[in-house]
Each structure stands twice: as structure tokens, then as C-alpha cells.
Design a protein around this motif. Structure first.
Motif, PDB file in Angstrom:
ATOM      1  N   ASP A 114      31.830  49.849  33.687  1.00  0.00           N
ATOM      2  CA  ASP A 114      31.973  48.432  33.338  1.00  0.00           C
ATOM      3  C   ASP A 114      30.983  47.622  34.180  1.00  0.00           C
ATOM      4  O   ASP A 114      30.967  47.735  35.403  1.00  0.00           O
ATOM      5  CB  ASP A 114      33.413  47.981  33.624  1.00  0.00           C
ATOM      6  N   ALA A 173      30.372  41.312  36.463  1.00  0.00           N
ATOM      7  CA  ALA A 173      30.142  39.910  36.072  1.00  0.00           C
ATOM      8  C   ALA A 173      29.035  39.831  35.027  1.00  0.00           C
ATOM      9  O   ALA A 173      28.035  39.139  35.201  1.00  0.00           O
ATOM     10  CB  ALA A 173      29.796  39.076  37.296  1.00  0.00           C
ATOM     11  N   THR A 190      32.358  34.063  31.620  1.00  0.00           N
ATOM     12  CA  THR A 190      32.498  34.765  32.884  1.00  0.00           C
ATOM     13  C   THR A 190      31.886  33.928  33.994  1.00  0.00           C
ATOM     14  O   THR A 190      31.194  32.949  33.737  1.00  0.00           O
ATOM     15  CB  THR A 190      31.872  36.169  32.863  1.00  0.00           C
ATOM     16  N   TYR A 225      30.207  36.303  40.963  1.00  0.00           N
ATOM     17  CA  TYR A 225      31.147  36.575  42.050  1.00  0.00           C
ATOM     18  C   TYR A 225      31.204  35.407  43.034  1.00  0.00           C
ATOM     19  O   TYR A 225      32.262  35.125  43.595  1.00  0.00           O
ATOM     20  CB  TYR A 225      30.820  37.911  42.723  1.00  0.00           C
ATOM     21  N   ARG A 227      33.676  33.121  41.609  1.00  0.00           N
ATOM     22  CA  ARG A 227      35.044  33.653  41.610  1.00  0.00           C
ATOM     23  C   ARG A 227      35.767  33.353  42.914  1.00  0.00           C
ATOM     24  O   ARG A 227      36.988  33.268  42.943  1.00  0.00           O
ATOM     25  CB  ARG A 227      35.035  35.158  41.334  1.00  0.00           C
TER      26      ARG A 227
END
Ligand code: DCP
Ligand code: MG
Length: 369
Positions: free
Chosen positions: A15, A18, A51, A54, A57
């Protein structure tokens, strides 16, 4: 590190980190190292976060959050619109990297896929080593990072890939699986949405260990067919195969009209257009279908379907169009007003067609953009 035994499968879940935000930061150096949101605009309503980098986030910004809220959490965040074509291109390139090792690749979305490397084309043999090499190739060739989860089944590999993000590599070997599943919180079970997680908690089920105390029959009573899956998964059993192609059962296009159609001429003109769309999709997917279905909705909302199956599968416009028109003619169309027409093709044979045995859907992702 423990290695999977010979009789176990070797499954990797990859995966990207971000994903949209990382591609934007790669392509626009001025966006690197700052809180970045990819999604709708923070002004006005309806914009949501696809999205966040990071850096963003850290402020609590998450996918699917309204952009307005993201801006409140981090007023100096930078917002950019998604560039889907760029993400698709990266997606194709990572799939090419995967295909160096195996053809058993099951993409779940643009940025993630399962790989079955029980046997790998380069005879690397170690799934951990393959995951390392894939991550390195993604770094070297695409200047992006991915996280990998490695285990003997899809379920555990997927959860593992999320455990050490970003740039993570997490291996959960056979003997660790049961303990891992027992500790796992129910909301982390992919396939368990918010509603089911709430229901489980109300029943006092917080972790895999709690679920393990229930009988299979009890789980089925409460959760239907999914109960069978939970029963097995908390015991570390997930035999779902990595499926290289998702089966497409039918392709359809339909059109609801601004005014009701009353003449055959108008109806046939609409069918021409609808057939063109369906055929384009069939041909792009390299599919041929044996059954042509016509759908009609009348102005009183009554709906009928009529179908015809052919001796051989087709995907050409002329045949599909003419069958749809014959099906229409047989319904005495001018007697009623028509508000919707649709054509669907099914009963495929073609390179994409495979019988799937898989019963348990992977978590459906919301793409609210
Ligand atoms: N996406 C979206 N809307 C969502 C979730 C995701 O549009 N609600 C898009 C944007 C993401 C991409 O899909 O970049 C991949 O989704 P992931 O869940 O894998 O999230 P990211 O890759 O962005 O982050 P992570 O590092 O957590 O995987
Ligand atoms: Mg991702």
C-alpha cells in the motif's frame, strides 16, 4: 526472523504511503515537508479530503474529512486538487514492478494490491526479500514510498501493511498469527465497517479473542454469512486466493430522459447512443457477451426487462443495437411513454472472465470526490 513453512502461501500486501499527497510532493518540490491536503477546496461546501500528507496528519487531518474542518485543524495547510491521471500512471508503474515477481496480483485500488509470491518468477523465494526489493524499486524508479505486509494469508498481510506506515515492512509469521488476531481490535478487521464494529462492541466484542469465545452458529445468527468469516479469521484461517482479475458479470449503460419518449424513432435514436457506450466499454475490457438485456422504465415508473441470448458471444455495435431494437419493438413501445432505456450485456466469455470463489469482499473504500 521466522520464514513461512513450505506448505504455507506467501502473501504480500503493498500500500502506497499517503498516495495522492506523495505524488504531489514528488512532482512539486515546493509542497514537500509541509502539511498538504489533496481534495476539494476548503471554501464553500462539499469539498472533502482525499488524502493528507503525513505532515498534515499530525494536525488530525484525515481522508474523507470536510476540507473546511481540515483548514480549522491546520490553517496553514496547503490544498491542491487531485490529478487522477498522474495517480493512474504511478499505479500502472507499480503494477509493472509487481509483475517482475508474480502474475498473481490483485489490485484493490490504485495504490494497493495483494501479491501471491508462493512461487516467484525470479526465484527469490523469501517473501520478505521480495517485499524489500519491491519497496526499493518503487523508491528508485518512482521516488515514492510504499508499506508492505507479509503473511500467509490476505487478511493478516493487509493489516500488517498498515502497522508501520510510512515506509513500513511488517512480517507476521504463521506461529504469530493466532496471538495477533486475538489482540486485534474489531474495528481494525477490514470488512468490518463502523456499523458492525459498533454492534460488536455493544455485544461486548472488542477484540479477536472476544469473538473467538462465540460459537460459529452464534456469529451467523448475529452477523449473517459474515459470521462464518469472522469465525475462521479469528483462528487465523483465510483461504481466499489472490485473484488476478475481478470478475465482471455484466456491463450496462442507461439513460433517463428529460422528457418521456413516445415515438419509436426517438427511442431507437437513444438506443443507438446507449449501445455505443456499452460497446465501447465491452471493447476496452476485451469482453464478449452472449446475453443482451433491454431495460425500460415507463412514465408511471413501472419497469420491465427483456433479454435475448445468442449462440455466440458478441461485442459489436451493430449486433447489439439491432437486438436491443428488436427487443424494444416486441414491447409495443408506442403504447406507453418511456422515461428510461438501458442496455446491459452479460454472460461473458473473454480474458477477464473467471469464476470467483471469493465470498468476502475486501473493505470498500469511499472515494467521495
Ligand atoms: N482516497 C480517497 N478518499 C478516501 C480514501 C482514499 O480519495 N476516503 C484516495 C486518496 C489516497 C488513496 O485513495 O491517497 C489511497 O488511499 P489509502 O487509504 O491507501 O490512503 P493513503 O495512501 O493516502 O495513505 P496511507 O499512507 O495511510 O495508505
Ligand atoms: Mg495508501
Amino acid at each position: 526472523m521466522e520464514m513461512p513453512a513450505k506448505n504455507h502461501r506467501k502473501i504480500i500486501h503493498i500500500d502506497m504511503d499517503a498516495f495522492y499527497a506523495s505524488v504531489e510532493q514528488r512532482d512539486n518540490p515546493e509542497l514537500r515537508g509541509i502539511p498538504l491536503v489533496v481534495g476539494g477546496s476548503p471554501e464553500g461546501r462539499g469539498g472533502v479530503v482525499a488524502t493528507a500528507s503525513y505532515e498534515a496528519r499530525k494536525f488530525g487531518i484525515r481522508s474523507a474529512m470536510p476540507c473546511k474542518q481540515a483548514l480549522q485543524l491546520c490553517p496553514h495547510a496547503v490544498f491542491v486538487r487531485p490529478r487522477f491521471a498522474a495517480y493512474k500512471e504511478v499505479s500502472q508503474k507499480i503494477r509493472e514492478i509487481f509483475s517482475r515477481y508474480t502474475d498473481l496480483i490483485e489490485p484493490l485500488s490504485l495504490d494497493e494490491a495483494y501479491l501471491d509470491v508462493t512461487e516467484d518468477k525470479l526465484n527469490v523465494s523469501s517473501a520478505i526479500e521480495i517485499a524489500k526489493q519491491i519497496k526499493q524499486a518503487i523508491k528508485d524508479e518512482l521516488q515514492l514510498t510504499a508499506s508492505a505486509g507479509i503473511s500467509i494469508n490476505k487478511f493478516v498481510a493487509k493489516i500488517a501493511s498498515d502497522m508501520n506506515k510510512p515506509d513500513g515492512l511488517t512480517f507476521i509469521g504463521p506461529s504469530a498469527i493466532e496471538g495477533f488476531m486475538e489482540k486485534l481490535a474489531v474495528e481494525k478487521f477490514h470488512g468490518v465497517g463502523k456499523v458492525t464494529a459498533e454492534k460488536m462492541k455493544k455485544m461486548g466484542l472488542f477484540t479477536g479473542a472476544d469473538i473467538k469465545l462465540l460459537l460459529q452458529e452464534q456469529l451467523v445468527v448475529h452477523f449473517g454469512k459474515a459470521g462464518n468469516f469472522y469465525y475462521r479469521i479469528v483462528r487465523g484461517i483465510d483461504e481466499r486466493e489472490v485473484q488476478p482479475h475481478r470478475e465482471t458479470k455484466s456491463l450496462a449503460a442507461e439513460d433517463t430522459f428529460a422528457y418521456d419518449l413516445t415515438t419509436t424513432e426517438e427511442m431507437e435514436a437513444k438506443l443507438d447512443k446507449i449501445a455505443e457506450i456499452v460497446c465501447g466499454r465491452l471493447q476496452r475490457s476485451q469482453l464478449n457477451g452472449r446475453t443482451v438485456t433491454l431495460k425500460i422504465k415507463y412514465s408511471d415508473f413501472r419497469q420491465i426487462t427483456r433479454n435475448r441470448s445468442l449462440a455466440a458471444p458478441v461485442n459489436d455495435l451493430e449486433t447489439i443495437c439491432s437486438i436491443a431494437k428488436q427487443l424494444l419493438a416486441a414491447t409495443n413501445p408506442e403504447d406507453k411513454k418511456i422515461r428510461l432505456l438501458g442496455i446491459s450485456i452479460s454472460n461473458f466469455s473473454g480474458p477477464e472472465t473467471r469464476q470467483r470463489e471469493e465470498k468476502w469482499p475486501d473493505q470498500l473504500k469511499l472515494f467521495p470526490l
